[in-house]
Design an enzyme around this catalytic site. Structure first.
Site, short mmCIF file in Angstrom:
data_model
loop_
_atom_site.label_atom_id
_atom_site.label_comp_id
_atom_site.label_asym_id
_atom_site.label_seq_id
_atom_site.Cartn_x
_atom_site.Cartn_y
_atom_site.Cartn_z
CD GLU A 199 -3.15 -1.03 2.06
OE1 GLU A 199 -3.13 -0.14 2.95
OE2 GLU A 199 -4.08 -1.86 1.97
CD GLU A 322 -3.84 -5.80 2.85
OE1 GLU A 322 -4.79 -5.12 3.32
OE2 GLU A 322 -2.64 -5.52 3.02
#
Length: 518
Positions: A199, A322
């Site tokens: 991220e 994810e």
């Protein structure tokens, strides 16, 4: 070519016309094409995720030495055995956001000498680093799964990642191999899956796509292949609908990466500030949640279209490392620990999402449910000596038959699940053929109240017998608790019958069914 095209058209017509009222409210049709597709549903789509977050590692996989459960060292073995049963193929660690503040050398060597650290992302707790690289790789060995390590790009350096790879994979003479040997491992671990940051658009550094693409190239350059461990480097990819991030990565990095990640969470309310309850929800809230979960198909379709522009042969994998439902935490628990219950609704999300991954299996080669134990859409919950399997766990048990199986092409017509002027398809499916020739058809009925009659045409497939398993419960909000750990569990399914060459199925409301044809 014309004969083949006519057969395809005929198949589509069969789906839309057989047995008359295919658009009737409670009727559906499915056509399964038995021809070889040359597309494999990678087992790595069934990957899991264990971050240093809440009670995932500490008090999850890694327990107090005095806890009265079977352990190997401090690794909790009832969890290991449950995950081995569903054949988890890989485990992602140490994060997540935690990965970009984790320095691997703090987690090696004698436990008493390891420095403590503050987990600034998740609850501000102090960790003693007793669970580090060697402990993680021992866990993966016990699980018989591949490790997937996320390296620190946000607060780390290319040298730090390079030395970690060398420490784990080099079998020659170097300071890193000597250090590994002093820590008890003479032979390398041969770790192939490496995430280059996490991220990076957010907690991993708040970078722009352009900046991160250059950072990826720099870090990846110094992460070397050693021996038989050819690195599968996975770049930090987009969040949700950020197609520009995917475009930039494909344009600037391209085939320098094995895979590009994507993260998408189903938020029941669509509001990150007030996500909604894991257990107390209305049918309208359920409908809205499923509508959002099904957007995974749109996301994959559009990100894959961007990737196809630069990689038409689909050599770069899309890695959804994810995914899952994210609700408000359970009352009375640390909000930074992300502990939530797991209902039949969550199982329906999991099964529908896996069906979507199968549909895109030519590009989606890996995925990781968030997360495995005690965090978010967990497979397993623990409370001291007690352990339970969630409804989502049972989906992974039911669907393990698809791992490394050949994807079969399907066409179907589904009735709508309608509520207050909005509608979504009531049914979703996937089908595959395993190495022994067994065909498995997985069916999800999202309709909260209606049984659906399904007529299935199996084309040229030859089969004599059908058996089935079912996952459902009386209520969408039903959960397994430590007092009633088996309220939602797999059961035999008997409402599938052979009628000539066709398969007739009665699918209960809010249910997941897998049928095996032999």
């Amino acid at each position: 070519m014309m004969k083949s095209m006519n057969k395809v058209i005929t198949c589509v017509v069969i789906v839309f016309t057989m047995y008359g009222k295919v658009n009737a409210q409670n009727e559906a049709t499915l056509y399964v094409d038995g021809k070889k597709s040359n597309i494999t549903i990678s087992r790595h789509i069934y990957g899991q995720f264990a971050e240093h977050l809440g009670r995932s590692i500490y008090d999850g996989f890694w327990v107090d030495k005095n806890l009265n459960v079977q352990k190997q060292g401090r690794i909790r073995m009832d969890i290991v055995e449950a995950l081995k049963k569903i054949k988890i193929p890989n485990l992602r660690w140490p994060g997540g956001c935690f990965a970009d503040e984790y320095h691997w050398r703090d987690g090696i060597g004698p436990a008493k000498d390891r420095p403590k650290m503050v987990n600034t992302n998740w609850g501000g707790v102090v960790e003693d680093n007793s669970f580090g690289t060697h402990e993680f790789l021992e866990l993966c060995k016990l699980l018989n799964c591949e490790p997937y390590i996320s390296a620190n790009v946000g607060s780390g350096t290319p040298d730090e990642m390079s030395k970690w790879v060398e420490y784990l994979n080099f079998d020659g003479l170097s300071p890193m191999t000597e250090l590994r040997k002093r820590n008890g491992n003479a032979k390398p671990y041969h770790v192939s899956f490496w995430g280059v940051g996490n991220e990076s658009w957010g907690c991993g550094g708040n970078m722009t796509a352009e900046y991160y693409s250059n950072e990826y190239r720099r870090y990846a350059t110094f992460a070397k292949d050693y021996g038989n461990a050819k690195l599968k480097k996975i770049a930090a990819g987009a969040s949700d609908f950020d197609y520009n991030w995917t475009e930039t990565m494909m344009k600037n990095v391209g085939h320098r990466m094995w895979g590009l990640s994507l993260h998408y969470y189903t938020i029941p309310t669509g509001n990150w500030g007030k996500k909604g309850s894991a257990t107390g929800f209305s049918e309208q809230e359920y409908f809205n949640t499923m509508e959002r979960a099904l957007r995974m198909d749109e996301l994959l379709t559009k990100h894959i279209a961007v990737m196809d522009k630069y990689d038409p042969k689909r050599n770069v994998a899309l890695v959804v490392d994810e995914w899952g439902i994210w609700t408000d935490v359970e009352a009375g628990t640390n909000p930074g620990f992300l502990y939530q219950q797991n209902s039949l609704r969550d199982a329906l999300i999991a099964a529908s999402t896996l069906n979507i991954f199968h549909k895109h299996a030519e590009r989606v080669k890996m995925a990781n449910l968030a997360q495995t134990v005690n965090v978010l859409q967990a497979l397993i919950l623990t409370e001291k000596e007690k352990m339970l399997l969630t409804p989502t766990y049972h989906v992974f048990d039911l669907y393990k038959v698809h791992q490394d199986a050949e994807l079969l092409d399907i066409k179907f017509v589904s009735p709508d699940y309608s509520l207050n002027g909005k509608k979504i398809p009531a049914l979703n499916f996937s089908a595959s053929k395993d190495i022994n020739g067994v065909v498995n058809i997985s069916i999800v009925n999202l309709d909260a109240t209606k049984e659906i009659s399904l007529t299935t045409d199996l084309g040229d497939l030859k089969w004599n017998d059908v058996s089935g398993e079912l996952l459902t419960s009386a209520n969408l909000s039903d959960i397994n608790t430590f007092e009633k750990p088996d309220l939602v569990k797999l059961q035999k399914f008997s409402k599938a019958t052979k009628n000539g060459s066709q398969l007739l199925v009665k699918i209960p409301p809010h249910a997941i069914v897998n049928l095996s044809l032999k």
